[in-house]
Design an enzyme around this catalytic site. Structure first.
Site, PDB file in Angstrom:
ATOM      1  N   THR A 101     -11.316  91.503  31.276  1.00 23.88           N
ATOM      2  CA  THR A 101     -10.536  92.738  31.165  1.00 23.88           C
ATOM      3  C   THR A 101      -9.095  92.535  31.618  1.00 23.88           C
ATOM      4  OG1 THR A 101     -12.490  94.141  31.432  1.00 23.88           O
ATOM      5  CG2 THR A 101     -10.364  95.138  31.948  1.00 23.88           C
ATOM      6  N   THR A 141     -12.309  94.982  25.449  1.00 18.43           N
ATOM      7  CA  THR A 141     -12.188  93.602  25.926  1.00 18.43           C
ATOM      8  C   THR A 141     -13.301  92.747  25.345  1.00 18.43           C
ATOM      9  OG1 THR A 141     -11.092  94.208  27.996  1.00 18.43           O
ATOM     10  CG2 THR A 141     -12.298  92.124  27.990  1.00 18.43           C
ATOM     11  N   ASN A 142     -14.464  93.372  25.108  1.00 14.99           N
ATOM     12  CA  ASN A 142     -15.651  92.615  24.748  1.00 14.99           C
ATOM     13  C   ASN A 142     -15.656  92.104  23.315  1.00 14.99           C
ATOM     14  OD1 ASN A 142     -16.288  93.368  27.306  1.00 14.99           O
ATOM     15  ND2 ASN A 142     -17.842  94.879  26.712  1.00 14.99           N
ATOM     16  N   THR A 187     -24.631  41.108  26.002  1.00 16.76           N
ATOM     17  CA  THR A 187     -25.578  42.204  26.159  1.00 16.76           C
ATOM     18  C   THR A 187     -26.165  42.104  27.560  1.00 16.76           C
ATOM     19  OG1 THR A 187     -27.394  40.870  25.254  1.00 16.76           O
ATOM     20  CG2 THR A 187     -26.160  42.244  23.699  1.00 16.76           C
ATOM     21  N   SER A 318      -1.833  46.949  45.314  1.00 19.86           N
ATOM     22  CA  SER A 318      -2.339  46.981  46.673  1.00 19.86           C
ATOM     23  C   SER A 318      -1.201  47.050  47.670  1.00 19.86           C
ATOM     24  CB  SER A 318      -3.192  45.733  46.953  1.00 19.86           C
ATOM     25  OG  SER A 318      -3.563  45.670  48.311  1.00 19.86           O
ATOM     26  N   SER A 319      -1.469  47.715  48.783  1.00 25.70           N
ATOM     27  CA  SER A 319      -0.487  47.764  49.867  1.00 25.70           C
ATOM     28  C   SER A 319      -0.653  46.588  50.817  1.00 25.70           C
ATOM     29  CB  SER A 319      -0.663  49.075  50.645  1.00 25.70           C
ATOM     30  OG  SER A 319      -1.965  49.134  51.215  1.00 25.70           O
ATOM     31  N   LYS A 324      -1.472  41.692  43.398  1.00 25.28           N
ATOM     32  CA  LYS A 324      -2.621  42.354  42.766  1.00 25.28           C
ATOM     33  C   LYS A 324      -2.146  43.491  41.858  1.00 25.28           C
ATOM     34  CE  LYS A 324      -7.258  43.989  44.044  1.00 25.28           C
ATOM     35  NZ  LYS A 324      -7.351  45.292  43.391  1.00 25.28           N
TER      36      LYS A 324
END
Length: 468
Positions: A101, A141-142, A187, A318-319, A324
Protein backbone atom coordinates in the site's frame (compact mmCIF):
# COMPACT_ATOMS: atom_id res chain seq x y z
CA UNK A 1 11.40 24.04 5.97
CA UNK A 2 8.25 25.29 4.33
CA UNK A 3 5.41 22.78 4.70
CA UNK A 4 1.88 22.10 3.62
CA UNK A 5 -0.80 20.43 5.72
CA UNK A 6 -2.23 17.14 4.53
CA UNK A 7 -4.58 14.75 6.25
CA UNK A 8 -5.50 11.10 6.11
CA UNK A 9 -7.40 8.59 8.21
CA UNK A 10 -5.08 9.15 11.18
CA UNK A 11 -5.15 12.96 11.14
CA UNK A 12 -3.18 15.97 9.91
CA UNK A 13 0.54 16.03 9.17
CA UNK A 14 2.96 18.61 7.82
CA UNK A 15 4.59 17.58 4.55
CA UNK A 16 7.51 19.37 2.91
CA UNK A 17 5.94 21.90 0.55
CA UNK A 18 8.36 20.99 -2.25
CA UNK A 19 7.73 17.27 -2.02
CA UNK A 20 5.55 15.60 -4.62
CA UNK A 21 4.71 12.78 -2.24
CA UNK A 22 2.12 13.27 0.48
CA UNK A 23 1.02 12.26 3.94
CA UNK A 24 0.77 8.51 3.39
CA UNK A 25 4.26 8.39 1.94
CA UNK A 26 5.48 10.43 4.92
CA UNK A 27 4.02 7.86 7.31
CA UNK A 28 5.67 5.04 5.35
CA UNK A 29 9.05 6.80 5.62
CA UNK A 30 8.60 6.95 9.38
CA UNK A 31 7.28 3.41 9.76
CA UNK A 32 9.59 1.46 7.49
CA UNK A 33 13.26 2.21 7.99
CA UNK A 34 14.06 -1.43 7.31
CA UNK A 35 16.53 -2.37 4.57
CA UNK A 36 17.64 1.14 3.63
CA UNK A 37 16.92 0.51 -0.06
CA UNK A 38 14.26 2.86 -1.39
CA UNK A 39 11.90 2.55 -4.32
CA UNK A 40 14.06 5.18 -6.03
CA UNK A 41 16.87 2.61 -6.27
CA UNK A 42 14.94 0.90 -9.07
CA UNK A 43 13.92 3.46 -11.74
CA UNK A 44 12.45 0.77 -13.98
CA UNK A 45 10.12 -0.23 -11.17
CA UNK A 46 8.92 3.36 -10.88
CA UNK A 47 8.53 3.40 -14.66
CA UNK A 48 6.40 0.26 -14.42
CA UNK A 49 4.20 1.74 -11.70
CA UNK A 50 3.70 4.84 -13.85
CA UNK A 51 2.72 2.68 -16.82
CA UNK A 52 0.04 1.01 -14.68
CA UNK A 53 -1.35 4.37 -13.55
CA UNK A 54 -1.26 5.71 -17.10
CA UNK A 55 -3.21 2.73 -18.42
CA UNK A 56 -5.74 3.04 -15.61
CA UNK A 57 -6.25 6.75 -16.30
CA UNK A 58 -6.83 6.10 -19.99
CA UNK A 59 -9.31 3.30 -19.24
CA UNK A 60 -11.19 5.48 -16.76
CA UNK A 61 -11.33 8.28 -19.31
CA UNK A 62 -12.64 5.87 -21.95
CA UNK A 63 -15.43 4.97 -19.53
CA UNK A 64 -16.22 8.62 -18.81
CA UNK A 65 -15.12 8.28 -15.17
CA UNK A 66 -12.33 10.86 -15.48
CA UNK A 67 -12.64 14.16 -17.29
CA UNK A 68 -10.29 14.89 -20.16
CA UNK A 69 -8.57 17.59 -18.10
CA UNK A 70 -7.78 15.35 -15.13
CA UNK A 71 -6.93 12.26 -17.15
CA UNK A 72 -4.64 14.24 -19.48
CA UNK A 73 -2.83 15.73 -16.49
CA UNK A 74 -2.43 12.30 -14.88
CA UNK A 75 -1.19 10.84 -18.16
CA UNK A 76 1.29 13.69 -18.59
CA UNK A 77 2.59 13.16 -15.04
CA UNK A 78 2.92 9.43 -15.68
CA UNK A 79 4.82 10.08 -18.91
CA UNK A 80 7.32 12.18 -16.97
CA UNK A 81 7.88 9.31 -14.55
CA UNK A 82 8.24 6.90 -17.47
CA UNK A 83 10.92 9.22 -18.84
CA UNK A 84 12.84 8.97 -15.57
CA UNK A 85 11.80 12.19 -13.87
CA UNK A 86 10.95 12.58 -10.16
CA UNK A 87 12.64 9.31 -9.21
CA UNK A 88 13.89 10.96 -6.02
CA UNK A 89 10.28 11.41 -4.91
CA UNK A 90 10.00 7.71 -4.12
CA UNK A 91 11.65 7.44 -0.68
CA UNK A 92 9.68 4.50 0.70
CA UNK A 93 11.65 1.46 1.87
CA UNK A 94 11.33 -1.57 -0.43
CA UNK A 95 10.42 -3.79 2.53
CA UNK A 96 7.19 -2.61 4.13
CA UNK A 97 4.05 -3.82 5.82
CA UNK A 98 0.67 -3.32 4.22
CA UNK A 99 1.06 -5.54 1.14
CA UNK A 100 2.52 -2.69 -0.92
CA UNK A 101 0.00 0.00 0.00
CA UNK A 102 2.81 2.44 0.79
CA UNK A 103 4.35 1.89 -2.64
CA UNK A 104 1.01 2.34 -4.37
CA UNK A 105 0.22 5.50 -2.42
CA UNK A 106 3.69 6.92 -3.04
CA UNK A 107 2.98 6.60 -6.76
CA UNK A 108 -0.57 7.94 -6.40
CA UNK A 109 0.58 11.01 -4.44
CA UNK A 110 3.50 11.89 -6.71
CA UNK A 111 1.36 11.55 -9.82
CA UNK A 112 -1.52 13.53 -8.27
CA UNK A 113 0.71 16.42 -7.17
CA UNK A 114 2.52 16.62 -10.48
CA UNK A 115 -0.85 16.51 -12.27
CA UNK A 116 -2.04 19.38 -10.07
CA UNK A 117 0.97 21.45 -11.14
CA UNK A 118 0.30 20.64 -14.79
CA UNK A 119 -3.27 21.90 -14.35
CA UNK A 120 -2.04 25.06 -12.63
CA UNK A 121 -2.86 24.19 -9.02
CA UNK A 122 -0.73 23.92 -5.89
CA UNK A 123 0.58 20.64 -4.56
CA UNK A 124 -1.83 19.22 -2.00
CA UNK A 125 -4.90 20.88 -3.56
CA UNK A 126 -6.53 17.48 -3.89
CA UNK A 127 -10.01 18.81 -4.68
CA UNK A 128 -8.84 19.02 -8.30
CA UNK A 129 -6.87 15.77 -8.50
CA UNK A 130 -6.90 13.33 -5.61
CA UNK A 131 -4.42 10.44 -5.10
CA UNK A 132 -7.22 7.99 -4.27
CA UNK A 133 -10.29 9.38 -6.02
CA UNK A 134 -8.59 10.06 -9.35
CA UNK A 135 -5.14 8.46 -9.70
CA UNK A 136 -6.22 5.25 -7.94
CA UNK A 137 -9.70 5.17 -9.51
CA UNK A 138 -10.95 1.64 -10.35
CA UNK A 139 -7.87 0.18 -8.65
CA UNK A 140 -6.65 -1.31 -5.42
CA UNK A 141 -3.10 -1.81 -4.25
CA UNK A 142 -3.91 -5.48 -4.70
CA UNK A 143 -4.08 -5.25 -8.48
CA UNK A 144 -2.07 -2.13 -9.35
CA UNK A 145 0.92 -3.06 -7.17
CA UNK A 146 1.53 -6.62 -8.46
CA UNK A 147 0.93 -5.50 -12.03
CA UNK A 148 3.63 -2.85 -11.54
CA UNK A 149 5.94 -5.49 -10.08
CA UNK A 150 5.45 -7.80 -13.04
CA UNK A 151 6.04 -5.10 -15.64
CA UNK A 152 9.09 -3.95 -13.68
CA UNK A 153 10.45 -7.49 -13.63
CA UNK A 154 9.91 -7.81 -17.38
CA UNK A 155 11.86 -4.61 -17.97
CA UNK A 156 14.66 -5.70 -15.66
CA UNK A 157 14.76 -9.16 -17.22
CA UNK A 158 15.61 -7.54 -20.55
CA UNK A 159 18.69 -5.97 -18.99
CA UNK A 160 19.69 -9.17 -17.19
CA UNK A 161 19.45 -11.24 -20.36
CA UNK A 162 21.37 -8.66 -22.40
CA UNK A 163 24.15 -8.73 -19.82
CA UNK A 164 24.18 -12.52 -19.83
CA UNK A 165 24.44 -12.62 -23.64
CA UNK A 166 27.50 -10.37 -23.47
CA UNK A 167 29.17 -12.64 -20.93
CA UNK A 168 28.39 -15.71 -23.07
CA UNK A 169 30.02 -13.98 -26.04
CA UNK A 170 33.18 -13.40 -23.98
CA UNK A 171 33.42 -17.06 -23.04
CA UNK A 172 32.87 -18.06 -26.68
CA UNK A 173 35.62 -15.70 -27.83
CA UNK A 174 38.01 -17.34 -25.38
CA UNK A 175 36.87 -20.71 -26.67
CA UNK A 176 38.06 -19.71 -30.14
CA UNK A 177 41.27 -18.16 -28.81
CA UNK A 178 42.20 -21.31 -26.87
CA UNK A 179 40.96 -23.83 -29.47
CA UNK A 180 44.46 -25.27 -30.02
CA UNK A 181 45.57 -25.37 -26.39
CA UNK A 182 45.70 -29.05 -25.42
CA UNK A 183 45.16 -29.74 -21.73
CA UNK A 184 44.04 -32.45 -19.35
CA UNK A 185 40.39 -32.87 -18.54
CA UNK A 186 39.52 -33.96 -15.02
CA UNK A 187 36.70 -35.79 -13.30
CA UNK A 188 36.47 -35.95 -9.50
CA UNK A 189 39.62 -33.79 -9.47
CA UNK A 190 41.55 -36.69 -11.01
CA UNK A 191 43.18 -36.86 -14.44
CA UNK A 192 40.64 -37.97 -17.02
CA UNK A 193 41.34 -37.56 -20.75
CA UNK A 194 42.75 -34.74 -22.89
CA UNK A 195 40.68 -31.88 -24.22
CA UNK A 196 41.38 -28.34 -25.34
CA UNK A 197 41.11 -25.27 -23.19
CA UNK A 198 38.89 -23.90 -25.93
CA UNK A 199 36.46 -26.77 -25.44
CA UNK A 200 36.34 -25.97 -21.73
CA UNK A 201 35.53 -22.30 -22.34
CA UNK A 202 33.00 -23.14 -25.06
CA UNK A 203 31.28 -25.52 -22.66
CA UNK A 204 30.95 -22.72 -20.10
CA UNK A 205 29.53 -20.46 -22.82
CA UNK A 206 26.94 -23.06 -23.78
CA UNK A 207 26.12 -23.75 -20.14
CA UNK A 208 25.28 -20.08 -19.55
CA UNK A 209 23.57 -19.67 -22.92
CA UNK A 210 20.90 -22.14 -21.83
CA UNK A 211 19.87 -19.68 -19.12
CA UNK A 212 18.83 -17.05 -21.65
CA UNK A 213 15.90 -19.22 -22.70
CA UNK A 214 15.08 -20.17 -19.10
CA UNK A 215 14.95 -16.56 -17.92
CA UNK A 216 12.83 -15.42 -20.86
CA UNK A 217 10.54 -18.42 -20.60
CA UNK A 218 9.84 -17.85 -16.91
CA UNK A 219 9.53 -14.09 -17.35
CA UNK A 220 6.62 -14.70 -19.72
CA UNK A 221 4.61 -15.73 -16.66
CA UNK A 222 4.58 -12.06 -15.67
CA UNK A 223 2.51 -11.21 -18.74
CA UNK A 224 -0.63 -12.41 -16.93
CA UNK A 225 -1.93 -9.67 -14.61
CA UNK A 226 -4.99 -9.02 -12.46
CA UNK A 227 -5.85 -5.40 -13.30
CA UNK A 228 -9.50 -4.86 -12.45
CA UNK A 229 -9.43 -7.36 -9.61
CA UNK A 230 -9.37 -4.43 -7.17
CA UNK A 231 -9.41 -5.65 -3.55
CA UNK A 232 -9.73 -9.44 -3.74
CA UNK A 233 -10.57 -10.30 -7.34
CA UNK A 234 -14.29 -9.60 -7.40
CA UNK A 235 -13.78 -6.31 -9.24
CA UNK A 236 -15.68 -4.21 -6.72
CA UNK A 237 -15.51 -0.45 -7.51
CA UNK A 238 -14.57 -1.02 -11.15
CA UNK A 239 -16.85 -1.06 -14.17
CA UNK A 240 -17.35 -4.24 -16.25
CA UNK A 241 -15.40 -2.92 -19.25
CA UNK A 242 -12.53 -1.55 -17.19
CA UNK A 243 -10.24 -4.61 -17.17
CA UNK A 244 -10.35 -5.08 -20.93
CA UNK A 245 -9.64 -1.41 -21.59
CA UNK A 246 -6.85 -1.25 -19.02
CA UNK A 247 -5.13 -4.33 -20.48
CA UNK A 248 -5.31 -2.78 -23.95
CA UNK A 249 -3.62 0.38 -22.71
CA UNK A 250 -0.99 -1.63 -20.83
CA UNK A 251 -0.15 -3.46 -24.05
CA UNK A 252 0.07 -0.18 -25.96
CA UNK A 253 2.30 1.43 -23.33
CA UNK A 254 4.71 -1.50 -22.94
CA UNK A 255 4.67 -3.22 -26.32
CA UNK A 256 4.22 -6.45 -24.35
CA UNK A 257 1.46 -9.04 -24.98
CA UNK A 258 -0.06 -8.59 -21.51
CA UNK A 259 -3.21 -10.59 -20.80
CA UNK A 260 -5.84 -10.60 -18.08
CA UNK A 261 -5.80 -13.58 -15.71
CA UNK A 262 -8.66 -16.01 -16.25
CA UNK A 263 -9.73 -16.01 -12.61
CA UNK A 264 -9.01 -12.77 -10.77
CA UNK A 265 -9.79 -14.19 -7.33
CA UNK A 266 -7.17 -16.88 -7.94
CA UNK A 267 -4.68 -14.46 -9.50
CA UNK A 268 -4.77 -11.83 -6.74
CA UNK A 269 -3.05 -13.87 -4.00
CA UNK A 270 -1.05 -16.04 -6.43
CA UNK A 271 2.73 -15.56 -6.37
CA UNK A 272 3.67 -18.63 -8.40
CA UNK A 273 5.24 -16.59 -11.20
CA UNK A 274 7.69 -15.06 -8.72
CA UNK A 275 8.68 -18.50 -7.46
CA UNK A 276 9.31 -19.76 -10.99
CA UNK A 277 11.32 -16.74 -12.07
CA UNK A 278 13.32 -16.72 -8.83
CA UNK A 279 14.26 -20.34 -9.48
CA UNK A 280 15.61 -19.37 -12.92
CA UNK A 281 17.63 -16.54 -11.40
CA UNK A 282 18.99 -18.94 -8.78
CA UNK A 283 19.88 -21.47 -11.46
CA UNK A 284 21.91 -18.84 -13.31
CA UNK A 285 23.66 -17.89 -10.07
CA UNK A 286 24.56 -21.51 -9.35
CA UNK A 287 26.03 -21.97 -12.81
CA UNK A 288 28.06 -18.77 -12.54
CA UNK A 289 29.38 -19.84 -9.16
CA UNK A 290 30.42 -23.27 -10.44
CA UNK A 291 32.26 -21.69 -13.37
CA UNK A 292 34.02 -19.30 -11.00
CA UNK A 293 35.05 -22.27 -8.86
CA UNK A 294 36.60 -23.79 -11.98
CA UNK A 295 38.39 -20.56 -12.89
CA UNK A 296 39.85 -20.32 -9.40
CA UNK A 297 41.02 -23.92 -9.53
CA UNK A 298 42.55 -23.77 -13.01
CA UNK A 299 44.42 -20.58 -12.11
CA UNK A 300 45.63 -21.91 -8.75
CA UNK A 301 49.34 -21.67 -8.05
CA UNK A 302 51.24 -20.18 -9.71
CA UNK A 303 53.90 -22.74 -8.78
CA UNK A 304 52.07 -25.26 -6.66
CA UNK A 305 48.63 -25.40 -8.26
CA UNK A 306 47.10 -26.24 -11.64
CA UNK A 307 48.39 -23.03 -13.22
CA UNK A 308 46.74 -23.75 -16.56
CA UNK A 309 45.34 -20.24 -16.96
CA UNK A 310 46.21 -16.80 -15.67
CA UNK A 311 43.48 -14.51 -14.38
CA UNK A 312 44.12 -10.76 -14.67
CA UNK A 313 45.82 -9.43 -11.56
CA UNK A 314 43.41 -6.99 -9.95
CA UNK A 315 45.01 -6.16 -6.61
CA UNK A 316 47.72 -7.30 -4.16
CA UNK A 317 46.49 -10.43 -2.44
CA UNK A 318 47.91 -10.24 1.03
CA UNK A 319 48.97 -7.82 3.72
CA UNK A 320 51.67 -10.24 4.87
CA UNK A 321 52.66 -12.42 1.86
CA UNK A 322 54.55 -10.39 -0.76
CA UNK A 323 53.79 -11.19 -4.38
CA UNK A 324 50.53 -13.00 -3.69
CA UNK A 325 47.64 -12.23 -6.06
CA UNK A 326 44.19 -13.66 -5.40
CA UNK A 327 41.30 -14.52 -7.77
CA UNK A 328 39.18 -11.74 -6.29
CA UNK A 329 36.73 -11.41 -9.19
CA UNK A 330 35.56 -15.04 -9.21
CA UNK A 331 35.46 -14.86 -5.42
CA UNK A 332 33.05 -11.94 -5.43
CA UNK A 333 30.82 -13.66 -8.01
CA UNK A 334 30.69 -16.71 -5.72
CA UNK A 335 29.46 -14.50 -2.91
CA UNK A 336 26.80 -12.89 -5.11
CA UNK A 337 25.58 -16.39 -5.95
CA UNK A 338 25.22 -17.24 -2.27
CA UNK A 339 23.13 -14.09 -1.74
CA UNK A 340 20.91 -14.94 -4.72
CA UNK A 341 20.37 -18.46 -3.39
CA UNK A 342 19.35 -16.97 -0.05
CA UNK A 343 17.00 -14.53 -1.75
CA UNK A 344 15.36 -17.42 -3.57
CA UNK A 345 14.65 -19.06 -0.22
CA UNK A 346 13.13 -15.77 0.97
CA UNK A 347 10.85 -15.72 -2.08
CA UNK A 348 9.86 -19.31 -1.34
CA UNK A 349 8.91 -18.61 2.26
CA UNK A 350 7.15 -15.34 1.41
CA UNK A 351 5.13 -16.99 -1.35
CA UNK A 352 4.04 -19.78 0.98
CA UNK A 353 3.06 -17.29 3.68
CA UNK A 354 0.10 -15.70 1.95
CA UNK A 355 -3.31 -16.30 3.47
CA UNK A 356 -6.73 -16.39 1.85
CA UNK A 357 -7.39 -13.67 -0.76
CA UNK A 358 -4.05 -11.81 -0.60
CA UNK A 359 -0.35 -12.40 -0.09
CA UNK A 360 0.87 -9.53 2.08
CA UNK A 361 4.51 -10.61 1.72
CA UNK A 362 4.95 -9.34 -1.83
CA UNK A 363 7.23 -6.45 -0.78
CA UNK A 364 9.98 -8.79 0.41
CA UNK A 365 9.48 -10.92 -2.71
CA UNK A 366 10.03 -7.99 -5.04
CA UNK A 367 12.93 -6.68 -2.96
CA UNK A 368 14.60 -10.11 -3.10
CA UNK A 369 14.09 -10.49 -6.85
CA UNK A 370 15.23 -6.98 -7.70
CA UNK A 371 18.30 -7.34 -5.50
CA UNK A 372 19.22 -10.69 -7.05
CA UNK A 373 18.83 -9.37 -10.58
CA UNK A 374 20.80 -6.21 -9.90
CA UNK A 375 23.61 -8.07 -8.14
CA UNK A 376 23.84 -10.66 -10.92
CA UNK A 377 24.00 -7.95 -13.56
CA UNK A 378 26.83 -6.24 -11.72
CA UNK A 379 28.58 -9.55 -11.07
CA UNK A 380 28.41 -10.64 -14.71
CA UNK A 381 29.71 -7.29 -15.95
CA UNK A 382 32.56 -7.44 -13.45
CA UNK A 383 33.38 -11.05 -14.31
CA UNK A 384 33.49 -10.27 -18.02
CA UNK A 385 35.37 -6.98 -17.89
CA UNK A 386 37.79 -7.72 -15.06
CA UNK A 387 38.38 -11.42 -15.50
CA UNK A 388 37.23 -13.42 -18.53
CA UNK A 389 38.32 -10.96 -21.22
CA UNK A 390 41.84 -10.86 -19.79
CA UNK A 391 42.45 -14.58 -19.19
CA UNK A 392 45.59 -16.03 -20.77
CA UNK A 393 46.69 -19.65 -21.13
CA UNK A 394 49.91 -21.31 -20.02
CA UNK A 395 50.14 -23.31 -23.25
CA UNK A 396 53.37 -25.21 -22.67
CA UNK A 397 52.46 -26.12 -19.11
CA UNK A 398 49.06 -27.43 -20.22
CA UNK A 399 50.63 -29.64 -22.89
CA UNK A 400 53.35 -30.89 -20.57
CA UNK A 401 50.76 -32.02 -18.04
CA UNK A 402 48.92 -33.91 -20.77
CA UNK A 403 52.02 -35.78 -21.88
CA UNK A 404 53.01 -36.60 -18.30
CA UNK A 405 49.53 -37.70 -17.32
CA UNK A 406 48.44 -41.26 -16.71
CA UNK A 407 45.18 -40.25 -18.33
CA UNK A 408 46.52 -40.49 -21.86
CA UNK A 409 46.53 -44.25 -21.49
CA UNK A 410 42.81 -44.02 -22.23
CA UNK A 411 43.69 -42.97 -25.77
CA UNK A 412 45.59 -46.22 -26.38
CA UNK A 413 42.98 -48.41 -24.67
CA UNK A 414 41.04 -49.20 -27.91
CA UNK A 415 44.32 -50.32 -29.52
CA UNK A 416 46.09 -52.16 -26.67
CA UNK A 417 43.03 -53.34 -24.75
CA UNK A 418 41.99 -52.69 -21.17
CA UNK A 419 44.33 -55.20 -19.49
CA UNK A 420 47.52 -53.99 -21.14
CA UNK A 421 46.50 -50.37 -20.68
CA UNK A 422 45.83 -50.94 -16.97
CA UNK A 423 49.22 -52.59 -16.52
CA UNK A 424 50.95 -49.66 -18.19
CA UNK A 425 49.04 -47.20 -16.01
CA UNK A 426 50.02 -49.07 -12.84
CA UNK A 427 53.67 -49.17 -13.86
CA UNK A 428 53.62 -45.48 -14.71
CA UNK A 429 52.25 -44.65 -11.26
CA UNK A 430 54.49 -46.97 -9.24
CA UNK A 431 57.68 -46.18 -11.16
CA UNK A 432 56.93 -42.48 -11.68
CA UNK A 433 57.47 -42.83 -15.42
CA UNK A 434 55.54 -41.72 -18.47
CA UNK A 435 52.95 -43.84 -20.23
CA UNK A 436 54.59 -42.94 -23.52
CA UNK A 437 58.00 -44.30 -22.54
CA UNK A 438 56.62 -47.51 -21.06
CA UNK A 439 54.58 -48.37 -24.15
CA UNK A 440 57.70 -48.01 -26.29
CA UNK A 441 59.82 -49.92 -23.78
CA UNK A 442 57.46 -52.89 -23.83
CA UNK A 443 57.30 -52.77 -27.61
CA UNK A 444 53.54 -52.56 -27.60
CA UNK A 445 53.47 -49.94 -30.36
CA UNK A 446 55.93 -48.34 -32.69
CA UNK A 447 56.85 -44.74 -32.07
CA UNK A 448 55.12 -43.71 -35.27
CA UNK A 449 51.87 -45.45 -34.39
CA UNK A 450 51.97 -44.21 -30.78
CA UNK A 451 52.55 -40.64 -31.95
CA UNK A 452 49.62 -41.00 -34.31
CA UNK A 453 47.32 -42.24 -31.53
CA UNK A 454 48.46 -39.51 -29.11
CA UNK A 455 48.23 -36.68 -31.61
CA UNK A 456 46.27 -33.89 -29.89
CA UNK A 457 43.67 -33.69 -32.61
CA UNK A 458 42.87 -37.40 -32.19
CA UNK A 459 42.39 -37.16 -28.43
CA UNK A 460 39.77 -34.41 -28.36
CA UNK A 461 37.04 -35.87 -30.56
CA UNK A 462 35.75 -39.26 -31.81
CA UNK A 463 38.15 -41.12 -34.16
CA UNK A 464 38.36 -44.47 -35.96
CA UNK A 465 40.24 -47.07 -33.91
CA UNK A 466 43.88 -47.74 -34.85
CA UNK A 467 44.97 -51.37 -34.78
CA UNK A 468 48.23 -52.35 -33.07
Amino acid sequence: MKTRTEHDLLGDREVCAEAYYGVQTLRAIENFDICGVKLSAYPKYIKALAIVKLAAAKANNDLGLLSDEISNAIIAACEELIDGKLVDQFPVDMIQGGAGTSTNMNANEVIANRALEIMGFEKGDYDHCHPNNHVNLSQSTNDAYPTGIKIGLMLMNEDLVANLKTLVASFRAKGVEFSDVIKMGRTQLQDAVPMTLGQEFEAWAENLSEEIERLNQNAKLFLEVNMGATAIGTGINSEPEYSELCIKHLCDATGMPIVLAGNLIEATPDTGSYVMYSSAVKRLAIKLSKICNDLRLLSSGPRCGFNEINLPAMQPGSSIMPGKVNPVIPEVVNQVAYKVIGNDLTVTFASEAGQLQLNVMEPVIVRSLFESMEMLENAMSTLRERCVDGITANVDHCREMVMNSIGIVTAVNPTLGYEASSRIAQRALSENRSVYDLILEEGLLTKEKLDEILAPERMIKPQKFIKA
